[in-house]
Design an enzyme around this catalytic site. Structure first.
Site, PDB file in Angstrom:
ATOM      1  CB  CYS A   1      -0.969   0.000   1.174  1.00 14.98           C
ATOM      2  SG  CYS A   1      -0.220  -0.384   2.766  1.00 14.98           S
TER       3      CYS A   1
ATOM      4  CG  HIS B   1      -0.630   4.252   4.367  1.00 13.26           C
ATOM      5  ND1 HIS B   1      -1.404   4.065   5.486  1.00 13.26           N
ATOM      6  CD2 HIS B   1      -0.173   3.005   4.023  1.00 13.26           C
ATOM      7  CE1 HIS B   1      -1.429   2.775   5.800  1.00 13.26           C
ATOM      8  NE2 HIS B   1      -0.699   2.116   4.937  1.00 13.26           N
TER       9      HIS B   1
END
Lengths: 324, 324, 324, 324
Positions: free
Chosen positions: B126, B215
């Site tokens: 990710c 993130h």
């Protein structure tokens, strides 16, 4: 030192001011004789003016002090002053005290970039204070060339009320006004000499994260002479500053603690190391990008990066007889 | 495409598996015909097995599917499979499906480093997926030499139950197992060609912070040919990938959005940009340390960095007729 | 209703004002023709004045509106006004609009306790709005005698900047000024008639907890005629208000959803139920102390407990032809 | 007491077990001679087995203890044992110790409802311990009739790893398994005598909120003889238990502190009052619903509601010569 120095705390009602009073409450060399604030609370009892934000057990005799204006003539001639005034008022107020012959140890950024101010000793920005302590052994032993730092800073760094809960809960804010500039400039001033900055290229990215206290920093550093991670760790562990040599009251035994665990330092678990005066380092490893090392450094922004550092400065000046 | 492809979701009960089902619930090309899980829930209704963790409005017909084992023969011959299996079981299971001639689009790391796997198309990690999308225009236009990244990653990146609340509340954890290695290796694989990695020197510091989704990454990059921050921003804004050219259903109109505000992107405010498929960039500025640029990049770890990216891969394979 | 009513949003720059604009952006009956604020932003574009706090995708035509003063003559004769003004300025401003013949639907507490105000229709306090919706079927079917409620309220209930992060992170604050009084008084006004309060004894304990949106309430209730938990659940599930009968645009299909799971409602998972207009109830069970029932109720404080409720009020007045 | 009693801590690796070791590290009467755990860590050094979760400065000599199995014969005959074992294993293990003639002071719920167990002294549930301490002066002075309590409990109450961050961040979970039953039953056992429960009608609503340590409780209470809020406060302030009379080492000077501020107690600010052994009360006011009083009570769930309370129990047994 039987007779304690009388000290005034300027800006005593804010978060940093309260931390000063808390750290000075049982100090062996200093006793708080005056608290001053530039606000509407002048004339009130200190304890009642900080009200329900009072965090720690404030000794009764300090709580009963009456807040005065932050002017030299309003105070009963303390030996020195600590300033936690906000930057926008600190400048002229601190100069007044210095002109009145009273040494001022300050956390405000107002005079940080002044070349040389004999009676006014500013403390670095909190993020810089933590970073530079971790870098000092690298500079001393191997010479520093380049530093990249990405910080994860706690909300108490912004004072009170500071960061709104709606702004920071579940969030990362990748911007703190003027912070990156301060880190990039002050690091060179601190690692250099009074007349000559250190000549290190510093690049910072400063971020606010949802933690209460403790600034965590991801550091990437290139030294002039080659150093392995193991040598870097050894230099940090062996590092002792003048405060340690002089055994100053606020000096932690170990200014830098290097942890072995793969997942330390952690903000909540390590922020109070050395009563908040130690910088905890971990994960020292090779950095392929700068061909140097990378590591994590953590420190308490209100103590090592604030009030505790100012108090240590004052202790050093006294021990060195730079002030009386 | 009147007849929708029948798809199976492997590992459907976990956090990433639920995100797959949620994103596929109203997809124009795919319909979920089977859900599989390698756990004690086989034989139960899907809705009841995810129980009180069910986040979104799951359509009734999907909730009523019965969980099967993740084996090719246990399923009613779907056209392709999406895998959200945990890494420790994904390896052999996914190979079984590939051997049975069924294309697998996977989020698991098991086969990510395989040189060439025709039927098994792994998705990047990710953090890497978000980083590399932001770097692609730099690589295309100016050539990339060096990248330093310090991440601030949300807890949903660790799956469910994942990170204990006692570990992350009021904390920064500066360690995510194998994450830095993945970012450093996969970035080169993705920015290069199938036969040749990109030759970029990448150095990562990966940190867990107390946010739910999203993130955030502080990026420092040096390009081979000089580029000003303005040129970097323009290259990012002009960037269109093949998914945009082919107008694939899950392709966001703008794969990269660059914000002008001095304090954006912010995790909570920008994570859902482009239905979670856009990477939001901000604060593009000169970096003195690498003599390049630095910027912030944010993406949704479960969508752009996970299930959404796998679905986009499958759409691309169908549109390019690489699978039927 | 082909021609949409032109509406003004007063106090449009705050958190509740933004929620009004967001909910009205695609409303079938209303279009925002003016945004007003009592602050230094008058004369600026709306989008730029809310700056980086802008949460949702604000349509361009609304973002380009210029902020005016909140005075009837400063606006181009809207058909009605929604007020998200802070309580300390709302009183006289709203009266001005009402005197000018313009209906005002308000979230401010200023006129909530006025006995009868034809053109000025205040909305209840957010905690009360959620509580009373859950109590209405009990009052209708069994008669209410006593209600005890302990709330766990999100920070957005205090507006922006509202609660300082230093005050609420890792904390519960068991005090919200005037909130308990409002809940105890308004509940009786709402469950009663215009001329006669309901005569329910209400006791509230209001607490702030570290969540962003959604007020959770632990309710203990004694009805006049005996009711089993099962009967209470049935009465809640069968409850339809006039908005449901009239199929008003903002009315959720189910004003109250009762969940069966032992651990629902949960703030984060259920706050957006019914586009934020539904109150989710769970854990309906016998209460030995009042010899009644106890249950949990959750609602979105900015929508059901705020802007959404005011918009629903306005829809009701239009549908009932109480205003033109 | 020159010779310290040797004590074993059972379940020493968990969160409550670590708190026991921490509180006993410098205890004047006890020294930890053995640590036991029912897990895979038997045979390892204690410090390494708790690894990176180690919160406090564990003394070296305790960190070097080797973990044994929690069986009487595996230990070197300690004088007594403290048990922090999980409920599902505590039952038979604690009985083994009791049968071997070794007094056990336990936090596990296994034997809490046993009528009379001479050597096995269970501690109440954490929520109950805090509640009942605040209620004791009401029971003693005015007689208790009815108690309603709605709790806001910290995640450390669920042990480690306990509550997943994905479950509790930005959330309130209105359910803690068996907790309400425990509060309702144990309160009567504690406020009554060994042979006769107190006959108080108790109704609880137990909620998990995103805080680390400290259970906050909203209490509504009706006493048999009328008492004003002022009289209730006085009775709480005057309350001294046997631990205070005997000046036991772990007894706080004030078991209950009543604060005057309108917004206290607060979880983060007051949880450590009296080294975590004091219950802080505030906002004592009239309750119209029960025609009694309502107030807030806060205590440290791991200390007053856990390990600290067990240690106090053991001190009391020693001081009263109920054990040797």
């Amino acid at each position: 030192m039987v007779n304690k120095r009388k000290v005034a705390v300027l800006g005593a009602t804010g978060m940093m001011g309260q931390k000063f009073v808390q750290l000075l409450a049982h100090h062996p060399w200093f006793e708080v004789s005056a608290v001053a604030a530039s606000d509407k609370n002048v004339g009130k009892e200190y304890a009642s003016s900080i009200g329900s934000r009072k965090e720690a057990n404030l000794p009764d005799e300090l709580g009963e002090l009456v807040l005065t204006e932050p002017k030299p003539q309003a105070l009963d001639a303390p030996d020195l002053a600590f300033s936690a005034l906000p930057a926008e008022v600190a400048g002229p107020v601190e100069e007044d005290f210095a002109r009145a012959g009273m040494p001022v140890f300050s956390n405000a950024s107002s005079h940080r970039m002044d070349t040389y101010v004999p009676l006014l000793n500013p403390n670095p920005n909190c993020t810089t204070a933590i970073l530079t302590l971790s870098l000092k052994p690298l500079q001393d032993n191997f010479g520093l060339e380049t530093v990249i730092v990405s910080s994860m800073q706690a909300v108490s760094g912004a004072g009170y009320p500071g960061v709104a809960s709606l702004d920071i809960m579940q969030n990362v804010i990748p911007f703190i006004r003027n912070e990156e500039e301060k880190v990039e400039h002050e690091t060179n001033k601190i690692l250099g000499t009074i007349t000559k900055p250190a000549g290190v290229t510093v690049s910072a990215s400063c971020n606010r994260v949802p933690t209460l206290h403790g600034h965590m920093e991801a550091v990437f550093a290139k030294t002039r002479s080659t150093a392995t991670p193991k040598e870097i760790v050894e230099s940090m562990r062996e590092f002792k500053g003048i405060p340690q040599q002089l055994k100053l009251p606020s000096a932690p035994e170990h200014p830098i603690v290097v942890r072995e665990e793969e997942d330390r330092p952690q903000t909540r678990l390590d922020v109070d190391e050395g009563n908040g005066m130690t910088v905890t380092v971990g994960r020292v490893r090779r950095d392929p990008a700068l061909a140097g090392v990378k590591y994590m450094a953590l420190g308490h922004n209100l103590i090592r990066g604030g009030a505790g550092c100012s108090i240590l400065n004052a202790e050093l000046f006294l021990a060195k007889k730079l002030i009386k």
